[in-house]
Design a protein around this motif. Structure first.
Motif, short mmCIF file in Angstrom:
data_model
loop_
_atom_site.label_atom_id
_atom_site.label_comp_id
_atom_site.label_asym_id
_atom_site.label_seq_id
_atom_site.Cartn_x
_atom_site.Cartn_y
_atom_site.Cartn_z
N ASP A 212 23.69 62.30 25.24
CA ASP A 212 22.85 61.15 25.55
C ASP A 212 21.45 61.40 25.00
N ILE A 213 20.93 60.44 24.24
CA ILE A 213 19.59 60.53 23.66
C ILE A 213 18.70 59.51 24.34
N GLU A 214 17.58 59.97 24.89
CA GLU A 214 16.60 59.08 25.52
C GLU A 214 15.30 59.16 24.73
N ALA A 215 14.88 58.04 24.18
CA ALA A 215 13.65 57.96 23.40
C ALA A 215 12.65 57.07 24.12
N THR A 216 11.43 57.56 24.29
CA THR A 216 10.41 56.80 25.01
C THR A 216 9.06 56.87 24.31
N ILE A 217 8.30 55.79 24.45
CA ILE A 217 6.90 55.73 24.03
C ILE A 217 6.15 55.02 25.14
N ASP A 218 5.03 55.58 25.58
CA ASP A 218 4.26 54.98 26.66
C ASP A 218 3.99 53.50 26.39
N GLY A 219 4.32 52.65 27.37
CA GLY A 219 4.03 51.23 27.27
C GLY A 219 5.15 50.38 26.70
N LEU A 220 6.22 51.02 26.17
CA LEU A 220 7.32 50.28 25.56
C LEU A 220 8.62 50.47 26.34
N SER A 221 9.56 49.56 26.15
CA SER A 221 10.86 49.69 26.79
C SER A 221 11.57 50.93 26.24
N PRO A 222 12.18 51.74 27.10
CA PRO A 222 12.87 52.94 26.63
C PRO A 222 14.13 52.59 25.86
N LEU A 223 14.60 53.57 25.11
CA LEU A 223 15.83 53.43 24.32
C LEU A 223 16.75 54.59 24.69
N VAL A 224 17.96 54.27 25.16
CA VAL A 224 18.94 55.29 25.51
C VAL A 224 20.25 54.96 24.82
N VAL A 225 20.77 55.90 24.05
CA VAL A 225 22.07 55.72 23.39
C VAL A 225 22.90 56.99 23.61
N ARG A 226 24.20 56.84 23.41
CA ARG A 226 25.11 57.97 23.51
C ARG A 226 25.81 58.16 22.17
#
Length: 228
Positions: A212-226
């Motif tokens: 599972d990959i979780e990508a985040t940037i402050d202030g934006l909607s997160p992105l999670v993919v498998r």
């Protein structure tokens, strides 16, 4: 009016956090735009100008997607990036007017077949098959610029199975968003619907099936993919 002789391709689009879909025309990517990542890839960020490559629009995948592990590689790697979505186009856009083109921003992943990229670099060949393969461009929901501001700073993080892999700040970008837009618009005429992946901080690494990959940037909607 002449009819199409085959079914027209589906229009690629990404979700907008406040509602609706953003149609995508082209996907541009900036290479090695964080100094530490440039160094880990063997480049000198102090002297190398920005360079660009592309991904097909139909390589986009939404938040929550299961990404099939691609063929022809034993080294699939993650790269978390800020994505800039253009709501207007232009040519030879000066940096001070670049913000006029921006519709909004999202979190993205530039998935890379690193072994194919390394082989292409060694022989001086294009990167297309290492970067522009199917499902290689996950993209989170877009936030409108009026809702989040210019996104000139903020933590950018990638975790794999909950463990931190990449951590940086948008302010660490060698070429900032206005400069990227200005430089790219001198090479091609930009258009509404274009996306720009703006580079990744250091710490890129491999992912495996089931990760599972979780990508985040402050202030934006997160992105999670498998990776499936």
């Amino acid at each position: 009016m002449t009819a199409y002789v085959i079914e027209p391709p589906k229009i690629a689009a990404v979700a907008v956090a406040s509602g609706g879909l953003f149609p995508v025309r082209r996907v541009f990517c900036v290479g090695q735009n964080y100094s530490e990542h440039a160094r880990e890839m063997g480049s000198n960020p102090e002297v190398d100008p920005p360079f660009f490559f592309m991904k097909p629009a139909d390589a986009l995948e939404p938040d929550g997607a299961v990404i099939p592990y691609p063929p022809a590689t034993g080294d699939l790697q993650h790269e978390v990036e800020l994505i800039v979505a253009l709501g207007r186009g232009g040519r030879d856009v000066p940096p001070e007017r670049a913000a006029e083109l921006v519709f909004g921003y999202a979190v993205g992943l530039d998935l890379t077949r690193r072994d194919l990229q390394a082989a292409a670099k060694k022989k001086g060949r294009p990167w297309d098959m290492s970067k522009g393969f199917d499902h290689s461009a996950p993209c989170g929901a877009l936030s409108r610029k009026e809702d989040v501001g210019p996104m000139a700073s903020g933590a950018i993080v990638c975790k794999v199975n909950g463990a931190p892999r990449q951590s940086g700040d948008l302010s660490d970008m060698t070429w900032k968003v206005p400069q990227i837009i200005a430089f790219l618009s001198a090479l091609v005429e930009l258009s509404a619907g274009d996306l720009i992946y703006t580079g990744t901080p250091s710490g890129v690494g491999p992912v495996l099936k089931g990760d599972d990959i979780e990508a985040t940037i402050d202030g934006l909607s997160p992105l999670v993919v498998r990776i499936g």
